[in-house]
Design a protein around this motif. Structure first.
Motif, mmCIF file in Angstrom:
data_model
loop_
_atom_site.group_PDB
_atom_site.id
_atom_site.type_symbol
_atom_site.label_atom_id
_atom_site.label_comp_id
_atom_site.label_asym_id
_atom_site.label_seq_id
_atom_site.Cartn_x
_atom_site.Cartn_y
_atom_site.Cartn_z
ATOM 1 N N CYS A 99 0.801 -1.226 0.000
ATOM 2 C CA CYS A 99 0.000 0.000 0.000
ATOM 3 C C CYS A 99 0.832 1.274 0.000
ATOM 4 O O CYS A 99 0.364 2.320 -0.479
ATOM 5 N N ASN A 100 2.069 1.221 0.512
ATOM 6 C CA ASN A 100 2.858 2.455 0.592
ATOM 7 C C ASN A 100 3.276 2.979 -0.772
ATOM 8 O O ASN A 100 3.564 4.171 -0.905
ATOM 9 N N ARG A 101 3.299 2.130 -1.773
ATOM 10 C CA ARG A 101 3.585 2.611 -3.136
ATOM 11 C C ARG A 101 2.564 3.659 -3.584
ATOM 12 O O ARG A 101 2.875 4.514 -4.425
ATOM 13 N N PHE A 102 1.351 3.558 -3.063
ATOM 14 C CA PHE A 102 0.243 4.341 -3.594
ATOM 15 C C PHE A 102 0.035 5.664 -2.872
ATOM 16 O O PHE A 102 -0.845 6.435 -3.242
ATOM 17 N N ARG A 103 0.832 5.940 -1.863
ATOM 18 C CA ARG A 103 0.710 7.208 -1.143
ATOM 19 C C ARG A 103 1.320 8.334 -1.971
ATOM 20 O O ARG A 103 2.169 8.106 -2.838
ATOM 21 N N ASN A 104 0.873 9.561 -1.718
ATOM 22 C CA ASN A 104 1.245 10.694 -2.576
ATOM 23 C C ASN A 104 2.743 10.954 -2.638
ATOM 24 O O ASN A 104 3.307 11.224 -3.707
ATOM 25 N N HIS A 105 3.415 10.902 -1.496
ATOM 26 C CA HIS A 105 4.840 11.256 -1.472
ATOM 27 C C HIS A 105 5.687 10.275 -2.291
ATOM 28 O O HIS A 105 6.513 10.707 -3.111
ATOM 29 N N PRO A 106 5.531 8.962 -2.126
ATOM 30 C CA PRO A 106 6.289 8.049 -2.991
ATOM 31 C C PRO A 106 5.923 8.180 -4.463
ATOM 32 O O PRO A 106 6.793 8.046 -5.330
ATOM 33 N N GLN A 107 4.644 8.429 -4.744
ATOM 34 C CA GLN A 107 4.234 8.588 -6.139
ATOM 35 C C GLN A 107 4.947 9.776 -6.784
ATOM 36 O O GLN A 107 5.411 9.679 -7.933
ATOM 37 N N LEU A 108 5.060 10.887 -6.058
ATOM 38 C CA LEU A 108 5.756 12.051 -6.609
ATOM 39 C C LEU A 108 7.252 11.777 -6.724
ATOM 40 O O LEU A 108 7.878 12.123 -7.736
ATOM 41 N N LEU A 109 7.832 11.137 -5.714
ATOM 42 C CA LEU A 109 9.256 10.817 -5.782
ATOM 43 C C LEU A 109 9.554 9.909 -6.967
ATOM 44 O O LEU A 109 10.575 10.080 -7.649
ATOM 45 N N LYS A 110 8.666 8.978 -7.241
ATOM 46 C CA LYS A 110 8.852 8.097 -8.396
ATOM 47 C C LYS A 110 8.933 8.911 -9.685
ATOM 48 O O LYS A 110 9.750 8.608 -10.567
ATOM 49 N N ARG A 111 8.113 9.952 -9.779
ATOM 50 C CA ARG A 111 8.157 10.795 -10.986
ATOM 51 C C ARG A 111 9.470 11.568 -11.072
ATOM 52 O O ARG A 111 10.036 11.733 -12.167
ATOM 53 N N TYR A 112 9.958 12.072 -9.951
ATOM 54 C CA TYR A 112 11.266 12.741 -9.938
ATOM 55 C C TYR A 112 12.345 11.792 -10.476
ATOM 56 O O TYR A 112 13.194 12.172 -11.287
ATOM 57 N N ILE A 113 12.325 10.547 -9.989
ATOM 58 C CA ILE A 113 13.344 9.573 -10.387
ATOM 59 C C ILE A 113 13.223 9.230 -11.866
ATOM 60 O O ILE A 113 14.226 9.210 -12.597
ATOM 61 N N GLU A 114 11.997 8.963 -12.315
ATOM 62 C CA GLU A 114 11.798 8.579 -13.716
ATOM 63 C C GLU A 114 12.122 9.716 -14.674
ATOM 64 O O GLU A 114 12.495 9.476 -15.827
ATOM 65 N N GLY A 174 19.565 13.834 -4.255
ATOM 66 C CA GLY A 174 19.181 12.823 -3.277
ATOM 67 C C GLY A 174 17.760 13.078 -2.826
ATOM 68 O O GLY A 174 17.165 14.114 -3.124
ATOM 69 N N ALA A 175 17.196 12.130 -2.087
ATOM 70 C CA ALA A 175 15.821 12.280 -1.634
ATOM 71 C C ALA A 175 15.619 11.543 -0.332
ATOM 72 O O ALA A 175 16.318 10.566 -0.030
ATOM 73 N N GLU A 176 14.643 12.035 0.452
ATOM 74 C CA GLU A 176 14.235 11.384 1.685
ATOM 75 C C GLU A 176 12.722 11.320 1.765
ATOM 76 O O GLU A 176 12.016 12.160 1.210
ATOM 77 N N LEU A 177 12.248 10.294 2.451
ATOM 78 C CA LEU A 177 10.850 10.130 2.811
ATOM 79 C C LEU A 177 10.805 9.725 4.282
ATOM 80 O O LEU A 177 11.666 8.940 4.702
ATOM 81 N N TRP A 178 9.862 10.002 5.108
ATOM 82 C CA TRP A 178 8.771 10.953 5.078
ATOM 83 C C TRP A 178 9.126 12.136 5.920
ATOM 84 O O TRP A 178 9.727 11.932 6.964
ATOM 85 N N PRO A 179 8.713 13.380 5.582
ATOM 86 C CA PRO A 179 8.050 13.730 4.330
ATOM 87 C C PRO A 179 9.049 13.724 3.178
ATOM 88 O O PRO A 179 10.247 13.534 3.391
ATOM 89 N N LEU A 180 8.567 13.968 1.981
ATOM 90 C CA LEU A 180 9.436 13.983 0.810
ATOM 91 C C LEU A 180 10.283 15.245 0.795
ATOM 92 O O LEU A 180 9.765 16.363 0.894
#
Length: 336
Positions: free
Chosen positions: A122-137, A261-267
């Motif tokens: 379920c954590n894949r679907f939270r807003n912060h990881p979803q946005l981080l995924k876009r940064y990475i891609e 670089g990046a960190e979670l949580w928060p993003l």
């Protein structure tokens, strides 16, 4: 198509699934299963579900499209296989299975039957990881070469003496309970690279000291691992149910890239522009990972799409968990 008809097996975490399904106008929860008949009846009445059972095989005989498997870990494989063979799509709670052998059979049967099998990360679907995924891609972090993740609790051993702390039923302690979440999340953010070797250590320093009136505690209460991934990338992981720290640390991830670089949580995003260090902290409202994952699962059924959390990805996570436990037991690196 008409409304997607679903059944939910297990009413612990399954209650979260029920609430999420019932927020979708094109879904009907038609039955629920729990071994405790009083609990099954109570949940059915609470959520206005027309039927309830104590035997999941009776649920699988109904004319339904899909099931959520939300039971203790050792039942995930058995129930998922039965549901797939009965022609149902399956959303299986994490961990996919208590060992890679069972997970491999789940992948095999899912592909043979042509039914959707999605693992509930379920954590894949939270807003912060979803946005981080876009940064990475989008390449904004460059090449990610190292990452570390943790989920540490000061005091949080679940269900002392019950299935959570009994290895035969759970598969392990915080590594398979909490570690499965952060390991999957990190691998997904990094593009699902395969692990090539694992070195792990586990400790039981607190659970075994707590007096039990009944039941078993034969799992770890802290685990850590160093995981080498393909293309030279590496990942460090640590998780605990109990440890002398200031406070529960919650989920934390750090990614190290050549451009940022990046960190979670928060993003938070750390980079450099025009000769200056730049820190970016996007403002996002948090959304329920359960609700987003359930909506995605239903959409995959309706639109005949491959789920974002595939069974093969769940299998890879399970292989790594197996390797960590094996390395901890033998004191040696495990090559995959």
């Amino acid at each position: 198509m008409d409304k997607v008809k679903v059944g939910v097996i297990g009413t612990g975490i399954g209650s979260f699934h029920i609430r999420a399904y019932q927020k979708l106008p094109d879904v009907e929860v038609v039955a629920v299963v729990d071994l405790d008949p009083k609990r099954a009846k109570q949940i059915a009445q609470q959520y206005n579900i027309p039927r309830y059972f104590i035997d999941y095989s009776r649920l699988l005989k109904l004319d339904i499209d899909a099931v959520s498997v939300c039971t203790p870990n050792f039942l995930h494989s058995e129930m998922t296989l039965a549901a797939l063979k009965a022609g149902k799509h399956v959303l299986c709670e994490k961990p996919m299975a208590i060992n890679a052998q069972d997970a491999e059979e789940m992948v095999k049967v899912a592909r043979e039957t042509g039914k959707k099998l999605m693992i509930a990360f379920c954590n894949r679907f939270r807003n912060h990881p979803q946005l981080l995924k876009r940064y990475i891609e989008d390449g904004e972090l460059g090449e990610i070469y190292y990452a570390k993740t943790r989920w540490l609790r000061r005091k949080g051993i679940p269900g002392m003496g019950g299935w959570f702390t009994t290895k035969a039923m759970s598969g392990g302690g915080p590594l398979i309970d909490l570690g499965v979440h952060v390991l999957d999340l990190m691998l997904w953010l990094m593009g699902n690279p395969r692990a090539v070797s694992v070195t792990g250590v586990t400790y039981n320093k607190f659970g075994s000291r707590i007096p039990l009136k009944e039941g078993t505690f034969d799992v770890e209460d802290l685990a850590c691992a160093f995981i080498r991934l393909e293309m030279g990338t590496s990942l460090f992981l640590e998780v605990s149910w109990a440890s002398h720290i200031k406070e529960d640390a919650g989920i934390h991830l750090s990614l190290f890239g050549t451009k940022g670089g990046a960190e979670l949580w928060p993003l938070r995003i750390y980079t450099e522009k025009h000769g200056c260090f730049v820190d970016v902290e996007p403002r996002l409202e948090e959304v329920s990972g359960y609700e987003a994952e359930i909506a995605h699962f239903v959409d995959c059924i309706v639109e005949d799409k491959e789920p974002m959390a595939t069974p093969e990805q769940g299998l890879e996570v399970t292989r790594i968990l197996d390797a960590i436990y094996s390395s901890a037991e033998t004191g040696r690196e495990v090559v995959l």
